[in-house]
Design a protein around this motif. Structure first.
Motif, PDB file in Angstrom:
ATOM      1  N   LYS A   1       0.801  -1.224   0.000  1.00  0.00           N
ATOM      2  CA  LYS A   1       0.000   0.000   0.000  1.00  0.00           C
ATOM      3  C   LYS A   1       0.835   1.276   0.000  1.00  0.00           C
ATOM      4  O   LYS A   1       0.270   2.375   0.010  1.00  0.00           O
ATOM      5  N   VAL A   2       2.149   1.145  -0.003  1.00  0.00           N
ATOM      6  CA  VAL A   2       3.007   2.336  -0.030  1.00  0.00           C
ATOM      7  C   VAL A   2       3.233   2.726  -1.483  1.00  0.00           C
ATOM      8  O   VAL A   2       3.951   2.051  -2.221  1.00  0.00           O
ATOM      9  N   ASP A   3       2.606   3.815  -1.891  1.00  0.00           N
ATOM     10  CA  ASP A   3       2.688   4.276  -3.276  1.00  0.00           C
ATOM     11  C   ASP A   3       4.006   5.015  -3.503  1.00  0.00           C
ATOM     12  O   ASP A   3       4.359   5.923  -2.751  1.00  0.00           O
ATOM     13  N   VAL A   4       4.736   4.635  -4.558  1.00  0.00           N
ATOM     14  CA  VAL A   4       6.024   5.274  -4.862  1.00  0.00           C
ATOM     15  C   VAL A   4       6.013   5.916  -6.245  1.00  0.00           C
ATOM     16  O   VAL A   4       7.061   6.314  -6.748  1.00  0.00           O
ATOM     17  N   SER A   5       4.834   6.042  -6.835  1.00  0.00           N
ATOM     18  CA  SER A   5       4.749   6.530  -8.212  1.00  0.00           C
ATOM     19  C   SER A   5       5.194   7.977  -8.356  1.00  0.00           C
ATOM     20  O   SER A   5       5.604   8.398  -9.445  1.00  0.00           O
ATOM     21  N   ARG A   6       5.155   8.747  -7.263  1.00  0.00           N
ATOM     22  CA  ARG A   6       5.508  10.167  -7.349  1.00  0.00           C
ATOM     23  C   ARG A   6       6.899  10.462  -6.771  1.00  0.00           C
ATOM     24  O   ARG A   6       7.282  11.629  -6.625  1.00  0.00           O
ATOM     25  N   ILE A   7       7.631   9.413  -6.424  1.00  0.00           N
ATOM     26  CA  ILE A   7       9.019   9.582  -5.977  1.00  0.00           C
ATOM     27  C   ILE A   7       9.880   9.888  -7.196  1.00  0.00           C
ATOM     28  O   ILE A   7       9.766   9.246  -8.233  1.00  0.00           O
ATOM     29  N   VAL A   8      10.763  10.880  -7.073  1.00  0.00           N
ATOM     30  CA  VAL A   8      11.608  11.308  -8.182  1.00  0.00           C
ATOM     31  C   VAL A   8      13.085  11.186  -7.789  1.00  0.00           C
ATOM     32  O   VAL A   8      13.405  11.044  -6.597  1.00  0.00           O
ATOM     33  N   PRO A   9      14.012  11.221  -8.766  1.00  0.00           N
ATOM     34  CA  PRO A   9      15.443  11.092  -8.442  1.00  0.00           C
ATOM     35  C   PRO A   9      15.941  12.092  -7.401  1.00  0.00           C
ATOM     36  O   PRO A   9      16.844  11.774  -6.617  1.00  0.00           O
ATOM     37  N   ALA A  10      15.367  13.299  -7.380  1.00  0.00           N
ATOM     38  CA  ALA A  10      15.795  14.298  -6.398  1.00  0.00           C
ATOM     39  C   ALA A  10      15.558  13.828  -4.966  1.00  0.00           C
ATOM     40  O   ALA A  10      16.221  14.294  -4.030  1.00  0.00           O
TER      41      ALA A  10
ATOM     42  N   VAL B   1      10.804  16.594   5.680  1.00  0.00           N
ATOM     43  CA  VAL B   1      10.148  15.567   4.862  1.00  0.00           C
ATOM     44  C   VAL B   1       8.698  15.959   4.590  1.00  0.00           C
ATOM     45  O   VAL B   1       8.226  15.910   3.442  1.00  0.00           O
ATOM     46  N   LEU B   2       7.986  16.368   5.636  1.00  0.00           N
ATOM     47  CA  LEU B   2       6.591  16.771   5.467  1.00  0.00           C
ATOM     48  C   LEU B   2       6.476  17.983   4.550  1.00  0.00           C
ATOM     49  O   LEU B   2       5.543  18.064   3.727  1.00  0.00           O
ATOM     50  N   PHE B   3       7.407  18.923   4.683  1.00  0.00           N
ATOM     51  CA  PHE B   3       7.395  20.116   3.838  1.00  0.00           C
ATOM     52  C   PHE B   3       7.592  19.742   2.369  1.00  0.00           C
ATOM     53  O   PHE B   3       6.885  20.257   1.490  1.00  0.00           O
ATOM     54  N   MET B   4       8.540  18.852   2.094  1.00  0.00           N
ATOM     55  CA  MET B   4       8.786  18.435   0.706  1.00  0.00           C
ATOM     56  C   MET B   4       7.566  17.736   0.120  1.00  0.00           C
ATOM     57  O   MET B   4       7.197  17.969  -1.042  1.00  0.00           O
ATOM     58  N   TYR B   5       6.933  16.887   0.914  1.00  0.00           N
ATOM     59  CA  TYR B   5       5.719  16.220   0.442  1.00  0.00           C
ATOM     60  C   TYR B   5       4.597  17.227   0.215  1.00  0.00           C
ATOM     61  O   TYR B   5       3.858  17.150  -0.772  1.00  0.00           O
ATOM     62  N   LYS B   6       4.466  18.171   1.130  1.00  0.00           N
ATOM     63  CA  LYS B   6       3.402  19.173   1.028  1.00  0.00           C
ATOM     64  C   LYS B   6       3.589  20.047  -0.205  1.00  0.00           C
ATOM     65  O   LYS B   6       2.613  20.367  -0.906  1.00  0.00           O
ATOM     66  N   GLN B   7       4.815  20.451  -0.487  1.00  0.00           N
ATOM     67  CA  GLN B   7       5.092  21.291  -1.646  1.00  0.00           C
ATOM     68  C   GLN B   7       4.735  20.599  -2.957  1.00  0.00           C
ATOM     69  O   GLN B   7       4.434  21.259  -3.948  1.00  0.00           O
ATOM     70  N   ARG B   8       4.776  19.291  -2.966  1.00  0.00           N
ATOM     71  CA  ARG B   8       4.456  18.528  -4.168  1.00  0.00           C
ATOM     72  C   ARG B   8       3.029  17.976  -4.111  1.00  0.00           C
ATOM     73  O   ARG B   8       2.651  17.111  -4.894  1.00  0.00           O
ATOM     74  N   ASP B   9       2.256  18.493  -3.149  1.00  0.00           N
ATOM     75  CA  ASP B   9       0.852  18.101  -2.994  1.00  0.00           C
ATOM     76  C   ASP B   9       0.717  16.587  -2.816  1.00  0.00           C
ATOM     77  O   ASP B   9      -0.166  15.957  -3.406  1.00  0.00           O
ATOM     78  N   MET B  10       1.588  16.005  -1.975  1.00  0.00           N
ATOM     79  CA  MET B  10       1.578  14.568  -1.744  1.00  0.00           C
ATOM     80  C   MET B  10       1.015  14.199  -0.374  1.00  0.00           C
ATOM     81  O   MET B  10       0.995  13.031  -0.002  1.00  0.00           O
ATOM     82  N   LEU B  11       0.602  15.190   0.388  1.00  0.00           N
ATOM     83  CA  LEU B  11      -0.015  14.931   1.682  1.00  0.00           C
ATOM     84  C   LEU B  11      -1.514  15.186   1.592  1.00  0.00           C
ATOM     85  O   LEU B  11      -1.942  16.073   0.855  1.00  0.00           O
TER      86      LEU B  11
END
Length: 281
Positions: free
Chosen positions: A51-60, A106-116
């Protein structure tokens, strides 16, 4: 006796550094292998398990993982300097604050990419289900720990590494006398550490490794790193197994809350034991 303690500590630190080096090399080789595998067999979908989605993980995010885990890896990279000195309340507060800051990044990076909140499963549909997963995983780990102890793991380690030494935060808890010092340690160990470490290791490092390798490898490597960064060679095996279990828990529950709960239960019960039995340890 002092020289013996220092010798044991230095030997243990060297082993931890070797474990870290093996993990680093393993990640490089596994990443290169899976890059080749993806190019030759693009139809493979092994990293979609769970259930851990990794489709939006990028090289950065690889660089992001290096940065947020830096406070942990520095403990392995630094040369051994002797038995750890007791930290002042301010130093303790700063160390726990550093954990919170890295988790916040970590939360900030996810939030900036609208992943939370989806990425971490922060709003589970069935909270009771997540709670049950967390408690169940903790019970499983306790049973595993009892099995390892009965199998003679502690005796085997002691025969090779000498008399066990406490992890620094455990020693801090045993020696804590001041009320403010105890409060900082209790809050840090029971709340801040489970929250921050789970966001960093299971919420970020594990998905990135899963994205560029596969779930089993990612769970094992993050678990071993999790065990090593705690800085106690006698606890590496059980803590590594605990880290692997938390990654599996994250995959099956789909929510980081279950990992935080399991981790918090583990730390809180240990803290309660230390506070009640500290004088006898």
């Amino acid at each position: 006796m002092l020289q013996l303690a220092i010798s044991q500590g230095a030997f243990g630190h060297q082993i931890l550094q070797d474990i870290g080096l093996v993990c680093f090399i393993s990640m490089l080789l596994a990443g290169a292998f899976h890059v080749w595998l993806r190019k030759t067999t693009p139809s493979l979908q092994w990293n979609q398990f769970g259930k851990v989605d990794v489709s939006r993980i990028v090289p950065a995010d690889i660089l992001g993982c290096v940065f947020v885990t830096l406070p942990f890896t520095l403990t392995l990279l630094m040369p051994y300097t002797g038995p750890a000195k007791s930290l002042s309340p301010i130093q303790l507060a700063l160390s726990f604050g550093m954990l919170l800051m890295m988790a916040g990044i970590v939360l900030f990076m996810y939030k900036q990419r609208d992943m939370l909140p989806e990425t971490l499963g922060l709003n589970p549909r069935h909270p009771a289900y997540v709670f049950a997963w967390g408690v169940g995983a903790y019970v499983c780990f306790i049973l595993l720990s009892i099995t390892l102890q009965n199998a003679g793991l502690e005796t085997w380690l002691e025969s090779r590494l000498g008399k066990p030494q406490h992890q620094q935060i455990v020693q801090e808890m045993i020696n804590a006398v001041q009320v403010e010092r105890k409060l900082i340690l209790i809050l840090g160990a029971c709340v801040i550490a489970p929250l921050a470490e789970e966001i960093i290791f299971r919420g970020y490092l594990y998905p990135v490794l899963k994205r560029y390798t596969e779930p089993a490898f990612a769970a094992i490597i993050t678990g071993i790193i999790f065990g090593a960064i705690h800085g106690n060679i006698w606890a590496v095996i059980p803590l590594s197994l605990f880290g692997i279990l938390l990654a599996v828990l994250y995959e099956f529950s789909g929510s980081i809350w279950s990992c935080i709960l399991c981790h918090a239960l583990f730390n809180t019960i240990n803290v309660a034991f230390l506070l009640s039995m500290g004088d006898q340890l």
